[in-house]
Each structure stands twice: as structure tokens, then as C-alpha cells.
Design a protein around this motif. Structure first.
Motif, PDB file in Angstrom:
ATOM      1  N   VAL A 208       0.838  -1.200   0.000  1.00 38.74           N
ATOM      2  CA  VAL A 208       0.000   0.000   0.000  1.00 38.74           C
ATOM      3  C   VAL A 208       0.872   1.249   0.000  1.00 38.74           C
ATOM      4  O   VAL A 208       2.037   1.228   0.414  1.00 38.74           O
ATOM      5  N   ALA A 209       0.284   2.350  -0.461  1.00 37.78           N
ATOM      6  CA  ALA A 209       0.979   3.637  -0.439  1.00 37.78           C
ATOM      7  C   ALA A 209       1.122   4.118   1.000  1.00 37.78           C
ATOM      8  O   ALA A 209       0.253   3.891   1.847  1.00 37.78           O
ATOM      9  N   SER A 210       2.228   4.805   1.279  1.00 35.95           N
ATOM     10  CA  SER A 210       2.469   5.387   2.600  1.00 35.95           C
ATOM     11  C   SER A 210       3.423   6.557   2.429  1.00 35.95           C
ATOM     12  O   SER A 210       3.895   6.844   1.325  1.00 35.95           O
ATOM     13  N   GLU A 211       3.721   7.238   3.524  1.00 36.58           N
ATOM     14  CA  GLU A 211       4.784   8.231   3.484  1.00 36.58           C
ATOM     15  C   GLU A 211       6.133   7.525   3.381  1.00 36.58           C
ATOM     16  O   GLU A 211       6.257   6.358   3.767  1.00 36.58           O
ATOM     17  N   ASP A 317       9.524  15.642 -11.454  1.00 39.10           N
ATOM     18  CA  ASP A 317       8.279  15.176 -10.858  1.00 39.10           C
ATOM     19  C   ASP A 317       8.545  14.570  -9.481  1.00 39.10           C
ATOM     20  O   ASP A 317       9.507  13.812  -9.298  1.00 39.10           O
ATOM     21  N   ARG A 318       7.689  14.921  -8.512  1.00 44.86           N
ATOM     22  CA  ARG A 318       7.784  14.326  -7.179  1.00 44.86           C
ATOM     23  C   ARG A 318       6.505  13.560  -6.882  1.00 44.86           C
ATOM     24  O   ARG A 318       5.405  14.110  -6.949  1.00 44.86           O
ATOM     25  N   SER A 319       6.668  12.292  -6.522  1.00 46.23           N
ATOM     26  CA  SER A 319       5.531  11.461  -6.138  1.00 46.23           C
ATOM     27  C   SER A 319       5.177  11.744  -4.684  1.00 46.23           C
ATOM     28  O   SER A 319       6.057  11.800  -3.819  1.00 46.23           O
ATOM     29  N   LEU A 320       3.881  11.909  -4.419  1.00 41.44           N
ATOM     30  CA  LEU A 320       3.413  12.323  -3.102  1.00 41.44           C
ATOM     31  C   LEU A 320       2.402  11.334  -2.535  1.00 41.44           C
ATOM     32  O   LEU A 320       1.688  10.648  -3.272  1.00 41.44           O
ATOM     33  N   PHE A 321       2.344  11.303  -1.215  1.00 37.87           N
ATOM     34  CA  PHE A 321       1.341  10.533  -0.474  1.00 37.87           C
ATOM     35  C   PHE A 321       0.442  11.531   0.239  1.00 37.87           C
ATOM     36  O   PHE A 321       0.928  12.462   0.893  1.00 37.87           O
ATOM     37  N   GLU A 336      -6.781   8.058   1.772  1.00 36.40           N
ATOM     38  CA  GLU A 336      -5.383   8.045   1.354  1.00 36.40           C
ATOM     39  C   GLU A 336      -5.302   7.872  -0.152  1.00 36.40           C
ATOM     40  O   GLU A 336      -6.035   7.068  -0.733  1.00 36.40           O
ATOM     41  N   THR A 337      -4.403   8.623  -0.758  1.00 34.14           N
ATOM     42  CA  THR A 337      -4.204   8.516  -2.197  1.00 34.14           C
ATOM     43  C   THR A 337      -2.784   8.955  -2.526  1.00 34.14           C
ATOM     44  O   THR A 337      -2.013   9.338  -1.639  1.00 34.14           O
TER      45      THR A 337
END
Length: 356
Positions: A208-211, A317-321, A336-337
Motif C-alpha cells: 500500500v501507499a504510505s509516506e 516530478d515528485r511522487s506524493l502521499f 489516502e491517495t
């Protein structure tokens, strides 16, 4: 010695001019003028300020610049290509504009971009925007354990590599948070190999996505009653907001939210208000991978409006949570996305699924 007055008229034997700029009104060593009459001054001629009466000797040969008509320079229709020495207020510039300063050096404005989270309830929603990581459980440890925080991992089925930001090792099982480096995000049953440790394991369940909790690393320990500087091992990313919040891993494992008022990429230092880090709120620093973890919380606050945003200078580009929580009078299930801060900024909208 009399000081020059900024942008006064000037005279010399054989001509007059208008001062456009001077590097120091007290002890001028460089002056920029536009000739109004006569000829340009030559080496060792005296230049005198018409208002101040200050004077200076010409040293070496004057450098001439061609005037632009129109004075501003040229336009492509969407960008300004300025004439020599023309200044434009920063709020009126775009990243496509080009300016030529008084040293005849081309200057390109930074591309300031904004990421916005909308769909919020003011005074209720807690919003976090952080660098993107991935989190999962693992089991079936083998190879030469244990895994080491800070090592690079490789995955198969699908293939990819990642930096190990956080490790919870329960023996032959545990949890990881990673920052993807190359390839595809692992899935259930992907195999994991530690590049430094040689440990192996298998992903157990959903990824899963997280910080990403280890975006930066603490160099100098925080142990005092009035700490004002957070020194990192590596420089801050270019897109770091000028002011904002960082989360610092304490020795207890808890991440502490600390506001910073500025940062210096040369010294790799965040400036913070006087803050006590006395035990048990201390944080250990160290070179390379020895220091505690830090990450930039691009937004980390109780919403004060229906949207919250941050601005940074775009480099890549920066990927963000993104996480939005509301447990107040209109509670929602945690949202959360993921998102991307790109060359034109970015945005995300919270989906409000009731949890009443």
C-alpha cells in the motif's frame, strides 16, 4: 568622501549621462550609465554626480551595450526575452521568461509550482502530504539476515529496486516501508533481496501507499533544551517549501512534527524555533545511514479552509502521499491517495466516505 545618489545624472569631460545603477554608493567600483550627450568616458577620466557632487575615476575601458527597441526586449507571445539589465517583478515572471542581468548573464526564473488538496472541512480535517513510499508485510526470511535500514532492495515478479526506509524485524517476519528507485512496485509474493545484507524474504499481502519516512537523515544529534538547527546528512530537495514542517524520528520511534522557518542547502540545515529535545524526546544523528530519519511534511496541519496547498520550485516530478482524516462532528473514513507535483503543479481531492 561624498556618496553618490542612486540613479543621478553624471558628467565627465566630453559628455553627460544618466546613472542607471551603481554597485556601491559609498565606494563605487562599478557604474552603469546611459550616455545622453557627447562621447563615452575613457580610462582615468573623472565622473561626477550632478546631484551629490561625488566623483570617481574611470578604471580601464568602458564596456558598451546595445540598446533595445522596445526597451523591454522581445516577446515570443508567451514569454519575455528581456533586454540587457531589465528587471521584472518576480510575481510577473514565468519559468519560460529569460532575463539578462547587469553582468550580461542570462537568468531563468525558477518554476514555482503548487500542489493543492481540496474537498476539506475547515477546522475538522487533518491533512498530511508527504513524499511517497510503499508499505507491506514480509515473511519467510532467509539468506544472510537481518535486513539493514538504508540498504537497497531488489525485487522479482515484478522486477524493481527500492531503498529500505523503515524496517520492523520480528524475526522471520516483519514490515517494511520503501522508496521505489526503479521498476515496478512489488506485489504479494514478490521476492526481496537486500543489496548490502544479503537477506531474503517474500512480500506477504498487499503493498500500500504510505509516506517515505526516511527522505532525509539526521547528522547532528538533537539532545538539548533549546535546539534551533536540524542538520541533515544530505541537502534538502529543490522543491522543499521555503517554510513548513518536518517530521523527525525520535529515539523512541515516534515522529515529532517540527516547524522550520528557513533552510540552507549548503549547510544542509533547517532552522527551527527553540525546541527541547531532552530525553525521552531526543533524536540521534550520525553520518551515512546512522542518523534518525526525517521527512518533509509538505502539508501537515488542521485544515483552515476547504483546500490547503504548498508551493515549491520544480526540478523533477515528485511522487506524493496524501492522507486526510476527520474524527470530529462529520467523521470520515481515512482517505489516502497518491499524487504528483509536476511541472504545472498538481492536485488531489479528498473523497469523503462517512464513518459516522
Amino acid at each position: 568622501m561624498t556618496d553618490f545618489s542612486t540613479t543621478e545624472a553624471v558628467t565627465w569631460s566630453g559628455g553627460t549621462g544618466q546613472m542607471l545603477a551603481v554597485n556601491d554608493v559609498n565606494t563605487a567600483t562599478k557604474m552603469w550609465i546611459q550616455i545622453k550627450t557627447g562621447v563615452a568616458p575613457t580610462d582615468n577620466q573623472t565622473i561626477t554626480g550632478a546631484t551629490s557632487g561625488a566623483s570617481a575615476l574611470m578604471n580601464v575601458t568602458i564596456t558598451e551595450r546595445t540598446l533595445s527597441f522596445p526597451f523591454i526586449g522581445a516577446s515570443t507571445g508567451s514569454a519575455i526575452i528581456s533586454a540587457y539589465g531589465v528587471g521584472i517583478e518576480t510575481d510577473d515572471l514565468t519559468a519560460s521568461d529569460k532575463l539578462t542581468d547587469l553582468t550580461n548573464t542570462l537568468r531563468v526564473p525558477p518554476n514555482n509550482v503548487t500542489f493543492t488538496v481540496s474537498g476539506l472541512v475547515s477546522g475538522e480535517d487533518r491533512v498530511l502530504v508527504a513524499p511517497l513510499g510503499r508499505e507491506f508485510a514480509w515473511d519467510t526470511e532467509g539468506g544472510t539476515p537481518p535486513f539493514q535500514r538504508g540498504e537497497n532492495l531488489s525485487f522479482t515478479s515484478p522486477t524493481g529496486t527500492a531503498y529500505l526506509s523503515f524496517l520492523r524485524d520480528d524475526g522471520t517476519t516483519g514490515r517494511m516501508q520503501i522508496r521505489m528507485l526503479t521498476g515496478t512496485v512489488p506485489t504479494d509474493n514478490s521476492t526481496i533481496t537486500g543489496g548490502t545484507s544479503g537477506a531474503t524474504a517474500i512480500v506477504n499481502g498487499a503493498v500500500v501507499a504510505s509516506e517515505d519516512p526516511r527522505q532525509l537523515k539526521l547528522l547532528t544529534s538533537l539532545i538539548g533544551a533549546a535546539e534551533t538547527a536540524v542538520v541533515c546528512v544530505d541537502a534538502m530537495p529543490t522543491d522543499t517549501p521555503t517554510t513548513g514542517t518536518i517530521r523527525i524520528q525520535l529515539d523512541t520511534g515516534i515522529y515529532r512534527n517540527v516547524a522550520y522557518t528557513s533552510y540552507n542547502t549548503g549547510t544542509k540545515t533547517f532552522t527551527i524555533g527553540s525546541t527541547s529535545f531532552i530525553d525521552p524526546n531526543d533524536a540521534t544523528g550520525g553520518a551515512a545511514e546512522a542518523g534518525n530519519s526525517i521527512f518533509i511534511a509538505y502539508i501537515d496541519k488542521l485544515a483552515a479552509a476547504t483546500s490547503e496547498a504548498f508551493t515549491g520550485v520544480y526540478l523533477a516530478d515528485r511522487s506524493l502521499f496524501i492522507r486526510v482524516r476527520d474524527g470530529a462532528s462529520t467523521p470520515i473514513k481515512t482517505f489516502e491517495t497518491t499524487g504528483t507535483l509536476g511541472s504545472a503543479g498538481g492536485s488531489a481531492t479528498a473523497i469523503r466516505t462517512s464513518d459516522a
